[in-house]
Design an enzyme around this catalytic site. Structure first.
Site: not given
Ligand code: GLC
Ligand code: GLC
Length: 816
Positions: A487
């Site tokens: 993300d």
């Molecule tokens: C969080 C989110 C997931 C994403 C991950 C890496 O665990 O829930 O959707 O893939 O972060 O950013």
């Molecule tokens: C932040 C976190 C990630 C998560 C995202 C969406 O970027 O670092 O882990 O997936 O939020 O909520």
């Protein structure tokens, strides 16, 4: 250092002291009524939705930690001494203390000055209430006159509003007290048709429902004036902060024990029967009263608790292993499976790290969570798949999340995460492999929940694939969109405004950043869909998908390979990310895992080379970090990943979700030794021994462990609700132990560490029970030479489905 121990027999983790490094929590509830409960009885409850139907309050980010809970106070009426049997909130000294977190229940026991209190918290199956069964025992030589006070602080339903809208909230709170039951009915007078109740099995000496009356002005939960003086004030809340507290007096002879039951619950009335008498403002209690009466009876409580245990026997009974490694056994047989079920129930909503007001259900998260629970509750997996698929757009694209109450997709946390659609293919494929239920592929499913737009689920999968194929960048790799699985890799965002959300901002249009990760995921998904197409007799399509996988593989080899590992992406300007051409972020874990999972580089040594690079550059004793070197400062062209201090989260933290991809990849290249080594590095039970470093619960996975660049290397955060749970269960059971559902049957193809002489397993698959024994000469690492299925030799490693009810003996023999 340990703070407790596993009781494997009873499937419990036993916490031996209350002051754990962080609140170590558990979950109550399995269907509609849920709660989190910590080892000191902190936590809260809600009905279905942690944000919109919150029953009780909790304050995150508090000091001390973990305040707000299911609190009891015991008072010695002879001396005025009082304490909390769960330690919090009074935090007085206890002569002994023990918290047992079990499967959907928690038991906290302690003693002080010869008075023992043991409380069992659980939510019975089929009910929307929780039971607190308290047993108080007088272990003194003399009689004891005691007071017992209960307490909860009601939330005014919408947890977000409850914590922010004070101009309204301080005036709306309402309760009723009738027949010694406390009812919380804020907003019941208007549009709500639901209320909460809090009841006690014993006659009351008093009660309180106004927080300030109970606590006293400027006092906290550690020193309520009511408890201090030993008498409740029968307060009735009007506005401000409604609470529920019962006061019970207990005279206990030496050695005498008494059981007191408290029930906290949620109830709804039909709209036209809300009030009794009609036209009044009084809650109609005709439906709820019998429920309360029933659950205050000790026999009902005992039977309800037994039924809960049987429920878990059924869920966990379908996959049991006996290996030479106790940490593997207890995670696979109990805790990892349990965590997968909790994650299924709660998605990412409510934990000690997720406030319950934040996120809905993630499209990619839900599809991956499915991998961890599909074998336990295939019917629910089917339902979940159809719900998710119904949010898919006609373009094949996905909303990034949807709300469980409405089941509709929304873009609140961004859209156009281009990996999303492909997860649907992987989720459905896992479901069909597990169940053999091909009918799901014909199930009519709408697009974007639009009635009339229904198409067979299979068509949705096709569109997922097309979505990627129609969105390729300058190198022929898939466009990343907002971000892919990571993300925080926001390559088309360019945000320089504080607080601007990285996932919804796009300051520069026409982004052409590409993802090697999605490319690998596409290869995997295209192959899976090809197999599904074949199953349906669509050989033309199958050939087409295989060719598409082949073609994408070629693109990865040409543009996605950096010389010793797979690159991660190309940025907006066409510069490679995850490449030795940069001085930071040279190598990322995700493409090494996902490309190999897709089979890229298996034939030509690239996979093995990439995995060696992972070992050399990313592996630490605490797990494998996400990338190296960490980004030392903010980089406009990369986005959120570079916003984290080095070693945390996506900036070179050990993002545990990704580690199983490497375990699987190692298993795929036949390296059982290393696959299992990586498995143990992040296995919470193994890490129990260093709880002072790890700090999170030793019985469940956390999303992240601080990486080697962080000053707190090895410290875990964000436990419980993480895709890590599902992927680790897949890695250990399907790839290392090798019990892998496939379209044609159950594959038994373990890739074990050398020292193991084999293992035993029971696996229920499509209704049949397989009793599996794997035998291997210790000291060797070979693969299965042949299978004996009920004594008959079978070629290959796939056991064909035996049909419901069958019991099949499988011996897998590895020759040296
Ligand atoms: C969080 C989110 C997931 C994403 C991950 C890496 O665990 O829930 O959707 O893939 O972060 O950013
Ligand atoms: C932040 C976190 C990630 C998560 C995202 C969406 O970027 O670092 O882990 O997936 O939020 O909520």
């Amino acid at each position: 250092m340990r703070y407790g121990h596993f009781d494997d027999q009873r499937r419990e983790y036993v916490i031996e002291r209350p002051d754990t490094p962080l609140p170590w929590i558990n979950y109550l509830g399995t269907e509609a009524y849920f709660g989190i409960v910590s080892n000191t009885a902190g936590g809260y409850s809600f009905y279905r939705d942690a944000r919109l139907r919150r029953l009780t309050r909790y304050r995150y980010n508090n000091a001390p930690f973990d305040l707000g809970g299911r609190y009891l106070y015991v008072r010695d009426d002879a001396t005025g001494d009082f304490w909390s049997p769960s330690w919090q909130p009074v935090r007085g000294s206890l002569d002994d203390y023990e918290c047992r977190h079990g499967l959907s229940y928690t038991r906290i026991a302690s003693a002080r000055d010869g008075i023992r209190a043991e409380t069992l918290y659980f939510v019975p199956l089929g009910e929307t209430l929780e039971v607190w069964r308290v047993r108080i025992t007088n272990e003194r030589d003399a009689a004891a006159d005691l007071s017992l006070f209960s307490s909860v602080e009601f939330c005014l339903w919408d947890a977000q509003d409850d914590a922010t809208n004070f101009q309204r909230n301080f005036s709306t709170g309402e309760v009723e007290v009738a027949d010694e039951v406390i009812y919380h009915k804020t907003e019941y007078r208007e549009r709500r048709d639901h209320f909460a109740y809090f009841a006690c099995s014993e006659p009351l000496a008093g009660f309180d429902t106004q927080r300030e009356a109970f606590l006293g002005p400027y006092r906290g939960w550690d020193r309520p004036v009511t408890v201090e003086r030993g008498a409740a004030s029968r307060s009735v809340a009007h506005g401000w902060a409604p609470i529920g507290s019962h006061h019970v007096r207990l005279g206990l002879a030496p050695g005498e024990s008494r059981e007191v039951v408290f029930v906290l619950g949620y109830a709804e009335n039909p709209r036209d029967e809300k009030f009794d008498p009609p036209g009044s403002q009084t809650i109609n209690k005709r439906r709820v009263r019998p429920v309360i009466e029933r659950w205050l009876r000790p026999e009902t409580v005992a039977a309800g608790f037994a039924a809960l245990g049987e429920h878990w026997d059924r869920l966990l009974g379908g996959l049991r292993v006996t290996t030479p490694d106790v940490d593997t056994d207890r995670m696979v047989n109990v805790w990892n499976a349990y965590q997968c079920m909790v994650t299924f129930n709660l998605s990412r909503s409510a934990s000690f790290f997720e406030s319950g007001i934040g996120r809905g259900m993630g499209f990619r998260d839900s599809n991956q969570d499915l991998l961890g629970f599909v074998h336990m509750i295939p019917e629910r997996a089917r339902e979940r798949i159809l719900d998710i698929a119904a949010t898919q757009k006609t373009t094949g694209g996905a909303y990034h999340q949807y709300q469980p109450l409405t089941k509709r997709g929304n873009n609140d946390i961004g859209e156009g995460f281009n990996d999303d659609p492909l997860w649907l293919v992987l989720g459905v494929s896992a479901y069909v492999k597990e169940t053999g239920d091909e009918t799901i592929l014909d199930e009519p499913v709408p697009f974007d929940n639009e009635p009339g737009s229904e198409a067979p689920l299979y068509e949705h999968l096709l569109r997922s694939l097309r979505y990627t194929q129609h969105r390729l960048g300058p190198h022929g790799l898939p466009l990343i969109g907002r971000a892919d699985w990571n993300d925080c890799l926001n390559l088309n965002c360019f945000s320089d405004t504080p607080g601007e959300p990285f996932q919804t901002t796009e300051n520069v249009s026409g982004g052409v950043a590409e993802s090697v990760f999605i490319a690998g995921q596409f290869v995997l998904a295209a192959k899976e869909l090809a197999a599904i197409a074949e199953l349906r007799g669509l050989t033309g399509e199958a050939t087409e998908f295989r060719a598409a996988a082949e073609k994408m593989t070629g693109v990865i080899v040409e543009h996605g390979w950096d010389g010793a590992w797979f690159r991660r992406a190309y940025d907006f300007s066409g510069n490679p990310i995850g490449s030795s051409t940069d001085d930071e972020g040279q190598i990322f874990i995700e493409p090494q895992g996902m490309c190999v999972l897709g089979g890229v580089g298996l034939g030509d040594g690239m996979a093995v080379r990439a995995l060696r690079s992972v070992e050399q550059r990313l592996a630490t004793p605490h797990g494998i970090v996400l990338q190296q070197p960490a980004y030392s400062g903010y980089r406009l062209e990369l986005g959120e990943i570079s916003s984290y201090p080095p070693g945390y989260k996506e900036n070179a933290g050990i993002f545990c979700h990704t580690n199983p991809w490497i375990m699987i990849a190692e298993a795929m290249v036949g390296n059982g030794e290393r696959a299992f080594d990586y498995y143990r590095r992040i296995n919470p039970s193994v890490r129990e021994a260093i709880s002072e470093v790890h700090r999170c619960e030793p019985y469940v996975y956390a999303q992240m462990i601080a990486g080697r660049d962080a000053p707190t290397h090895g410290e875990a955060k964000n436990s419980w609700l993480t895709g890590t749970a599902a992927w680790n269960l897949v890695a250990i059971t399907q790839w290392i132990l090798g019990l892998r559902p496939e379209l044609t049957g159950l594959r038994v193809d373990p890739v074990l560490p050398a020292s193991w002489p084999g293992f035993r397993a029971t696996r229920v698959f499509r209704g049949a029970t397989y009793e599996i024994t794997v035998r291997k000469p210790a000291g060797t690492t070979g693969r299965v030479s042949y299978l004996l299925v009920d004594g008959e030799r079978v070629d290959g490693t796939v056991v064909p489905p035996a049909g419901p009810g069958a019991v099949v003996r499988v011996e897998a023999v590895v020759e040296s």
